[in-house]
Design an enzyme around this catalytic site. Structure first.
Site, PDB file in Angstrom:
ATOM      1  N   CYS A  80      50.486  33.252  35.033  1.00 37.32           N
ATOM      2  CA  CYS A  80      49.509  34.347  34.985  1.00 37.32           C
ATOM      3  C   CYS A  80      50.208  35.670  34.676  1.00 37.32           C
ATOM      4  O   CYS A  80      50.691  35.870  33.576  1.00 37.32           O
ATOM      5  CB  CYS A  80      48.745  34.397  36.310  1.00 37.32           C
ATOM      6  SG  CYS A  80      47.215  35.362  36.217  1.00 37.32           S
TER       7      CYS A  80
ATOM      8  N   HIS B 224      46.859  28.646  37.411  1.00 37.53           N
ATOM      9  CA  HIS B 224      47.745  28.691  38.580  1.00 37.53           C
ATOM     10  C   HIS B 224      48.023  27.297  39.128  1.00 37.53           C
ATOM     11  O   HIS B 224      47.310  26.843  40.018  1.00 37.53           O
ATOM     12  CB  HIS B 224      47.115  29.540  39.685  1.00 37.53           C
ATOM     13  CG  HIS B 224      47.139  31.001  39.424  1.00 37.53           C
ATOM     14  ND1 HIS B 224      48.093  31.839  39.968  1.00 37.53           N
ATOM     15  CD2 HIS B 224      46.325  31.781  38.675  1.00 37.53           C
ATOM     16  CE1 HIS B 224      47.865  33.082  39.558  1.00 37.53           C
ATOM     17  NE2 HIS B 224      46.799  33.081  38.776  1.00 37.53           N
TER      18      HIS B 224
ATOM     19  N   GLU C 293      50.224  26.420  41.175  1.00 38.45           N
ATOM     20  CA  GLU C 293      50.569  26.459  42.612  1.00 38.45           C
ATOM     21  C   GLU C 293      49.318  26.461  43.483  1.00 38.45           C
ATOM     22  O   GLU C 293      49.389  26.177  44.674  1.00 38.45           O
ATOM     23  CB  GLU C 293      51.446  27.678  42.908  1.00 38.45           C
ATOM     24  CG  GLU C 293      50.705  28.988  43.151  1.00 38.45           C
ATOM     25  CD  GLU C 293      50.255  29.694  41.868  1.00 38.45           C
ATOM     26  OE1 GLU C 293      50.319  29.084  40.765  1.00 38.45           O
ATOM     27  OE2 GLU C 293      49.820  30.865  41.969  1.00 38.45           O
TER      28      GLU C 293
END
Ligand SMILES: Nc1ncnc2c1ncn2[C@@H]1O[C@H](COP(=O)(O)OP(=O)(O)O)[C@@H](O)[C@H]1O
Ligand SMILES: [Mg+2]
Lengths: 228, 729, 87, 87
Positions: free
Chosen positions: A87, A195, A197
C-alpha cells in the site's frame, strides 16, 4: 531460526504492528526499523508497511522516499535482497524509483476499504511461489491512491517481463491493466496495494495473504540455508 | 467594565458578577476570556449537571467513571478499555469536512489522555432528509472528513449510524465514539508542586478562537457565518505522531499527569489539572510555540488549535520527554510549573496577564436548574394517528423500506473507512454491533451506538429506555454481555423549558434502563443549542453500549448462513406498535402517537437467552428494530445472500411484518438443534415462535414474497442512489 | 468563443495549512534551507464557451462559489487567457 | 533577499485526470454548459531566500525535480514575484 524481517517505520506509518504480528505468526522474526536510521539491522527481508507516511502530504510517498533509511533499502535491493512495499509502501517504492509507474487517486475519487479478489499472473516469483498461476486470492484493499499508471512503453516492457504479478479480477480503482501488484525487473522488489498482512487469519475474513508472505519467507530461508 | 465586553464573550450579567465576587476585583480581559470558555455550556455543563448527577455510574466493572477524559471499564481480569463519545455538531455544519475530522481528533485525544491506545471509532451521524443537495453536500463532506482523519491516524472506524430526518436539516449531528485499550492508566492531575508543565504538539494559532463559547454554546443564525474564522483544519499526521509519542511517554512512565487540549484551549487542562490536584500552576505563554505573529495573550489562552496535549513531568524527566517528542517530530515546550498556590498564574514574559484560583475556572462555574415543563405541542402530537394503515402492496412496502435512507445499507459510508487495521475487527460495520479483539489479548468486546430520536420526540422517557435497550440488544445479538454505556446527549436550547423537560425525561429514562440492565454510565457528552432559527432537533440521546464476548471466536453474525437452518423469532410482537416507526414515516408519512412501550423484564430475559445460547447454539442472530420483523429477516437474508420461507398470518400481515415491538430478535440454528433452542427459551422464560427455514432465492413471508435479487438491490443500492441523485440534481 | 481559464484556490489567511507546514519542515533535510511560508492550494484549468470575456468571468466566479472552491475556508483567483478558437 | 514564488504542478498531457473529469461531469447539473478540458493540479506558494532571482529559480527547479512534482505523471511551472524584503 526464521527469516529476519525489517519493517520500516516512517512517521505516519500505521500498519507496522499488523505486519509484525502477521510475519511473526508465520514463523518469521520481524523487527521494527526507524526511518531515521541510516543502516539496516541484519535482516533478510525489508518491508515498507502501509499507512500515511508524512501524512501523505504533497503526494503519497513523496517525502518518505527521502528518509535516511531509504539509501540502505535501495542498497539492500541492489544486492538482490527482497523488498516488499504494501500500500503506502508500494507508493513509496514508486516514488523512490525502485518500482515503475506512479499511483494516482482512485478513479471513483473515494477512499476504499473492502475485500477484493486478485489473480496471480506470475506464480514464478519469490513473492508468489506458494500460489499457482491463475489462482485467485481474497485480500483487502485500503487506499485512496491505488490507481497505478505508467507510460505505455513502460507498461509494455513490464508485461513482457512478467513483472505484473497480481491483477484485480474486478478493478476497484481504475488501475492501468488491472495492476494490483508489481515487481522490478530483477524480481526482488515487490509492491502491491492490497494488504496481505490483513488476510492471515480466517477469523478476520481470509488467510490467503499468508500464501504471499510465506512465499517471501521461504525464498530467503533457502538462501540462508545455502549461506549456512 | 462595559457589559458589552462580556456579553460579546457570551457571559451573562450574573456570571460576570460572580467572577468579580470570586476575584474581589474586575477581571482582566484575558481572565474574562478564560472564564468565558471555561464557564461556557460546553465546558461547564452548567445546565445539565444537576440532572447528570441522577445517572448510575458505579459497578464492579467501572474503574473510572464520569469526570475524566473517558470512562474506564475492566473487561477481563487485568484488561481495561476506555470508552467515550463526543459531539462536533456545529463545527461540522459550518465546515463539514474539517468539522468532522477535528471531531475525530478530539475524542481520540480524550482516550489517549487516559493512557489508552485508541483502537476503534464509531460515528453516529444525523442529517436532514436526503432529498436536498445541501444535505448531500454535508453527508459527503462529513464522511470524507471522518475517513481522511480516522484512516490517516490508523484507527479503524467499525460502525456508526446514519439517520435522516427533516429536523436535522439545519443542524446535523456528528457524534464520534472511541474505544481505547488501556496500556497504563493515566489521570489529568497536576500533582507535585515544582513539577514541570510541558505543551506537546501543534503550534498555537488564531484558529478556533472561542470555539466552545461561539460554536457549541449558542443557537445558530445568519451571523454564524461571521464566526467562521474559528474554522479549524485537522492535521491527522500530527495527531498520529502525538498518539505514538504520548504512548511511549506513558509506557516509559515519564508523565505525572496528562490531559488533552480541546474546548477551552490552554485554559482548560491548566485549570482542571491543577484544580483536581488541589495545586496551582504558573505558566508563561511567551514560551508557547505559535503559528502566527502578534497574538494577544487572551488568544493564546483560549485558542482551540488542534493536536495538542499538556503533560506534567518530574523535572528529572524533562530531558527524556523532550527527546521522545523531538524524535517523533513533535514540538514540545516547557511552559510552566506546578505550584502550591492553588492559583492559575499566567505570565506573558515579565507581566502577569491572569491570576485566578484554578478551581474558580474549573469547578466553581455556575450551575443552573433551569425551568422545565412539557412543551404545549406534545399532547397534540401524542393524539395524532400512529400511521399504521395497511399498504396497498406489502412486497412493495418492504422494498420501499429496504431502500429508504434510514434502513438501506450504509456500505457507501463505511467502505470509505479503514475498518480493519489492528487485525482486531472480528465483526466490522454491517452487523448489529462491531466485535473487536483487543491487541495482544484473546479478549473481545462488542460496541454499538443507537439513538432513536423519533421515539424520544414522541416520549423522551420511553425513548431513552428504548435506546438503552436496543443498544444492549445489539451487543447481545453478537453474543456479548452488556457491561456499560457512554452517551452523547444532543438537545435544543436548554433555556427553553420544553427542551429542559425533554432532557430531564431522557436522563430519567436512561437511568432507569441502565439500573435495570446493570450497565452504568461511565461518561458522555452533552450538546445543547442544537437549534437553527429557533427550530430544535428531536431530543437525540445516542447510547454507546460496550459488551464483552466470551472469546473472539464465539461471536455470532447477523447473516443467514446455511440452507435448511431453522428460523425463530424471540419475543412478542404487539400489533399496534407503530408510533414513530419507520413504517409509519416511510410508508404513511406519519410521525405521531406513542412509541412502543418497553417491557424491561422481557428485555432482560431476551438478553440472557442470547448470551447463554451464543454461537454454541445459534448460527445467526439479528435484533428486530427499525422496519420490524420483515426488515430484520430481509437484512439477514441479503447479508447472507440466501433466501428464506416463513409463514406469517394472513390477516393484518402488515402489523406482524412491520410493527416495531422492542425486545425481539430473529435467530437461526442448525435443524438438529431446534429442540435445544426451544428448551433454552423455555428455561429463560422467553416466548419463541418457529417461523420457518433458510434457503432459496426468495424472501417468502407467506402472505407476500419478494425476490432476493430485488431486495438486495433495494437495500444495497438504495442509499447511494438517493445520495448521488441529489448530489447531481 | 472559447476561453482558457485558470482558477487558483488557496486556503484563506489564518486558516492553518498542515500540508504546507509539513513540506516546509521536510525541506531542510533535503538540503533546502531558507524556504518559508509554504501553502498548498489547487490550480484548476478549464475551457469555457462564452460570448465574451466578462461573461466567462461571471460564469467562472459562480462556479467557484458553488463548486470549485469552498468559500468557508478558501479564496480563489481567476485568470482568463485571451480567447482562442478551439478546433 | 526573499522571493515569493508559485509552483504550479499539473498532470502531464495525456494522463487522465479523474478529479477534473468528475468536476466536468458535475457542472451541467449545476447549470453550466460549455465547460471542457477541466484539469486539476496543485498550486504551491512559498517564500525563498536567494541572492538573486536566478538563484531562486534554480533552487526551486531542483526542488520540483526532486520533490514537488513527480516527473512520471506531472509537469510544473514556476513563477517568481519580483523580490520583496521580508521583515
Ligand atoms: N455512519 C456510519 N459509519 C459506519 N457504519 C455505519 C454508519 N451508519 C450505519 N453503519 C453500520 O450499518 C449497520 C446498520 O446500521 P443501523 O441500521 O443503525 O444498525 P441497527 O439498526 O442494528 O442499530 C451497522 O453495522 C452500522 O454500524
Ligand atoms: Mg440492530
Amino acid at each position: 531460526m526464521g527469516a529476519r524481517v525489517g519493517i520500516v517505520v516512517f512517521p505516519g506509518s500505521n500498519c507496522e504492528f499488523d505486519c509484525e504480528r502477521s510475519f511473526a505468526g508465520l514463523g518469521a522474526e520481524p523487527e521494527l526499523v526507524w526511518h531515521g536510521e541510516t543502516r539496516l539491522p541484519n535482516v533478510d527481508i525489508v518491508v515498507l508497511p502501509g499507512g500515511f507516511a508524512h501524512g501523505d502530504y504533497l503526494r503519497t510517498g513523496a517525502i518518505a522516499r527521502f528518509s535516511p533509511i531509504m539509501d540502505a533499502v535501495a542498497e539492500h535491493a541492489r544486492q538482490g535482497g527482497p523488498v516488499l512495499g504494501i500500500c503506502n509502501g508500494f507508493q513509496i517504492l514508486c516514488e523512490a524509483g525502485l518500482l515503475p509507474g506512479a499511483l494516482r487517486k482512485n478513479a471513483g475519487l473515494k477512499f476504499l476499504c473492502k475485500w477484493v479478489e486478485v489473480r496471480v499472473d506470475n506464480a514464478d516469483t519469490a513473492f508468489t511461489s506458494q500460489t499457482e498461476r491463475g489462482q485467485t486470492l481474497k485480500v483487502p484493499i485500503n487506499h485512496f491512491e491505488g490507481n497505478w499508471i505508467a507510460e505505455p512503453e513502460v507498461l509494455d516492457r513490464i508485461r513482457a517481463n512478467g513483472q505484473v504479478v497480481l491483477r484485480y479480477t474486478d478493478n476497484p480503482n481504475g488501475s492501468m491493466d488491472d495492476v494490483a501488484g508489481l515487481m522490478n525487473e530483477a524480481g526482488n522488489v515487490f509492491g502491491l496495494m492490497p494488504h496481505p498482512e490483513r488476510a492471515c487469519e480466517a477469523l478476520l475474513g481470509s488467510s490467503d495473504g499468508s500464501l504471499l508472505l510465506t512465499s517471501l519467507i521461504e525464498s530467503v530461508s533457502g538462501v540462508r540455508a545455502a549461506a549456512g | 467594565m462595559d457589559s458589552a465586553v462580556y456579553h460579546e464573550l457570551g457571559l451573562t450579567d450574573d456570571e460576570f458578577e460572580a467572577i468579580v465576587a470570586r476575584l474581589g476585583r474586575d477581571p482582566s480581559y484575558t481572565e474574562l476570556a478564560m472564564f468565558s470558555v471555561m464557564w461556557s455550556e460546553h465546558c461547564s455543563y452548567k445546565s445539565s449537571r444537576v440532572h447528570l448527577k441522577e445517572l448510575p455510574t458505579e459497578g464492579p466493572q467501572v474503574l473510572v467513571g464520569p469526570g475524566e477524559g473517558a470512562g474506564i471499564i475492566e473487561v477481563a481480569p487485568g484488561v481495561a478499555v476506555a470508552w467515550k463519545m463526543e459531539s462536533h455538531n456545529h463545527p461540522s455544519f459550518v465546515e463539514p469536512f474539517n468539522g468532522a475530522a477535528t471531531g475525530v481528533g478530539g475524542i481520540v485525544r480524550d482516550i489517549l489522555s487516559m493512557g489508552a491506545r485508541p483502537i476503534a471509532l464509531m460515528d453516529p451521524l444525523r442529517f436532514g432528509e436526503l432529498d436536498s443537495s445541501k444535505t448531500a453536500y454535508l453527508v459527503d463532506g462529513v464522511v470524507h472528513g471522518i475517513s481522511s482523519y480516522g484512516n490517516s491516524i490508523g484507527v479503524p472506524t467499525v460502525g456508526g449510524e446514519a439517520v435522516f430526518e427533516d429536523c436535522y436539516a439545519e443542524n446535523p449531528l456528528v457524534n464520534v465514539a472511541c474505544l481505547g485499550f488501556v496500556e497504563k492508566l493515566m489521570h489529568g492531575r497536576a500533582e507535585g508542586p515544582g513539577n514541570t508543565v510541558i505543551l506537546i504538539g501543534s503550534s498555537t494559532g488564531r484558529d478556533g478562537i472561542g470555539g466552545a463559547s461561539v460554536l457549541a454554546s449558542a443557537e445558530f443564525d445568519e451571523t454564524s457565518a461571521e464566526k467562521r474564522p474559528s474554522v479549524q483544519v485537522g492535521d491527522p499526521f500530527t495527531e498520529k505522531l502525538l498518539i505514538e509519542a504520548c504512548l511511549e511517554l506513558v509506557r516509559r512512565d515519564l508523565l505525572v499527569g496528562f490531559q488533552d487540549l480541546g474546548a477551552g484551549g490552554i485554559s482548560c487542562p491548566t485549570s482542571e489539572m491543577a484544580s483536581k490536584a488541589g495545586t496551582g500552576m504558573r505558566v508563561d505563554i511567551s514560551s508557547v510555540h505559535r503559528r502566527e505573529p502578534g497574538m494577544e495573550p487572551f488568544e493564546v489562552m483560549i485558542s482551540e488549535s488542534q493536536e495538542r496535549m499538556l503533560g506534567v513531568v518530574d523535572p528529572t524527566n524533562v530531558e527524556a520527554v523532550l527527546e521522545v517528542c523531538t524524535r517523533w517530530g513533535l514540538e514540545a515546550r516547557v511552559i510552566g510549573e506546578v505550584t502550591k498556590s492553588g492559583r492559575l498564574e499566567i505570565l506573558d514574559g515579565g507581566s502577569v496577564v491572569a491570576d485566578v484560583p484554578s478551581a474558580a475556572l474549573a469547578e466553581e462555574g455556575p450551575v443552573y436548574r433551569r425551568p422545565s415543563a412539557p412543551p404545549k405541542w406534545i399532547e397534540e402530537l401524542r393524539a395524532q394517528p400512529v400511521g399504521d394503515d395497511a399498504p396497498v402492496d406489502l412486497g412493495q412496502a418492504l422494498l420501499k423500506l429496504l431502500g429508504s435512507p434510514n434502513i438501506s445499507s450504509k456500505r457507501w459510508i463505511w467502505e470509505q473507512y479503514d475498518h480493519m487495521i489492528f487485525l482486531g475487527t472480528v465483526q466490522g460495520p454491517g452487523g448489529d454491533a462491531a466485535v473487536i479483539r483487543l491487541p495482544g489479548t484473546d479478549v473481545a468486546v462488542a460496541i454499538t451506538v443507537d439513538g432513536p430520536g423519533r421515539y424520544c420526540y414522541l416520549d423522551p422517557y420511553e425513548g431513552a429506555r428504548l435506546a438503552v435497550a436496543e443498544a444492549a440488544r445489539n451487543v447481545a445479538c453478537v453474543g456479548a454481555r452488556p457491561l456499560a454505556i457512554t452517551n452523547c446527549l444532543n438537545f435544543g436550547n436548554p433555556e427553553k423549558p420544553g427542551v429542559m423537560w425533554q432532557f430531564a425525561e431522557v436522563i430519567r429514562g436512561m437511568s432507569d434502563a441502565c439500573v435495570a440492565l446493570g450497565t452504568p454510565v461511565t461518561g458522555g457528552n452533552v450538546s445543547f443549542y442544537n437549534e437553527t432559527k429557533g427550530r430544535a432537533i428531536y431530543p437525540t440521546p445516542v447510547i454507546g453500549m460496550l459488551g464483552v464476548v466470551p472469546s473472539p471466536e464465539s461471536s455470532i453474525g447477523s447473516t443467514f448462513a446455511n440452507s435448511g437452518d431453522a428460523i425463530f423469532m424471540l419475543g412478542v410482537t404487539r400489533l399496534g406498535d407503530f408510533g414513530g416507526s419507520e413504517f409509519a414515516k416511510t410508508i404513511n408519512g406519519q410521525v405521531g402517537g406513542a412509541p412502543p412501550q418497553l417491557d424491561m423484564d422481557a428485555e432482560k430475559k431476551l438478553l440472557d437467552f442470547l448470551f447463554s445460547a451464543g454461537s454454541r447454539l445459534l448460527t445467526s442472530a439479528h435484533d428486530v428494530s427499525g422496519g420490524g420483523l420483515a426488515v430484520s429477516l430481509a437484512e439477514s437474508a441479503i447479508r447472507g445472500g440466501i433466501g428464506f420461507t416463513v409463514k406469517l398470518p394472513g390477516d393484518e400481515a402488515h402489523r406482524v411484518a412491520f410493527s416495531e415491538s422492542p425486545s425481539r430478535a430473529v435467530v437461526t440454528c442448525a435443524p438438529g438443534r431446534m429442540k435445544e433452542v426451544l428448551d433454552l427459551a423455555d428455561a429463560k422464560g422467553v416466548s419463541v415462535a418457529e417461523l420457518g427455514s433458510v434457503g432459496g432465492d426468495l424472501l417468502d413471508f407467506g402472505p407476500f414474497q419478494v425476490s432476493l435479487a430485488e431486495a438486495t438491490s433495494a437495500f444495497e443500492d438504495g442509499f447511494e442512489r438517493s445520495l448521488t441523485a441529489t448530489l447531481e440534481a | 468563443m472559447s476561453y482558457v481559464a485558470f482558477v487558483d484556490v488557496m486556503l484563506k489567511e489564518g486558516i492553518s495549512d498542515p500540508q504546507g507546514a509539513t513540506i516546509e519542515r521536510a525541506l531542510p533535510a533535503l538540503g533546502y534551507s531558507g524556504v518559508s511560508g509554504v501553502r498548498v492550494g489547487k490550480r484548476i484549468r478549464l475551457e469555457i464557451d462564452a460570448t465574451d470575456q466578462s461573461e466567462a468571468q461571471t460564469k467562472i466566479e459562480e462556479m467557484c462559489e458553488r463548486l470549485l472552491a469552498n468559500p468557508v475556508i478558501e479564496s480563489y483567483e481567476i485568470t482568463i487567457d485571451s480567447y482562442e478558437v478551439t478546433l
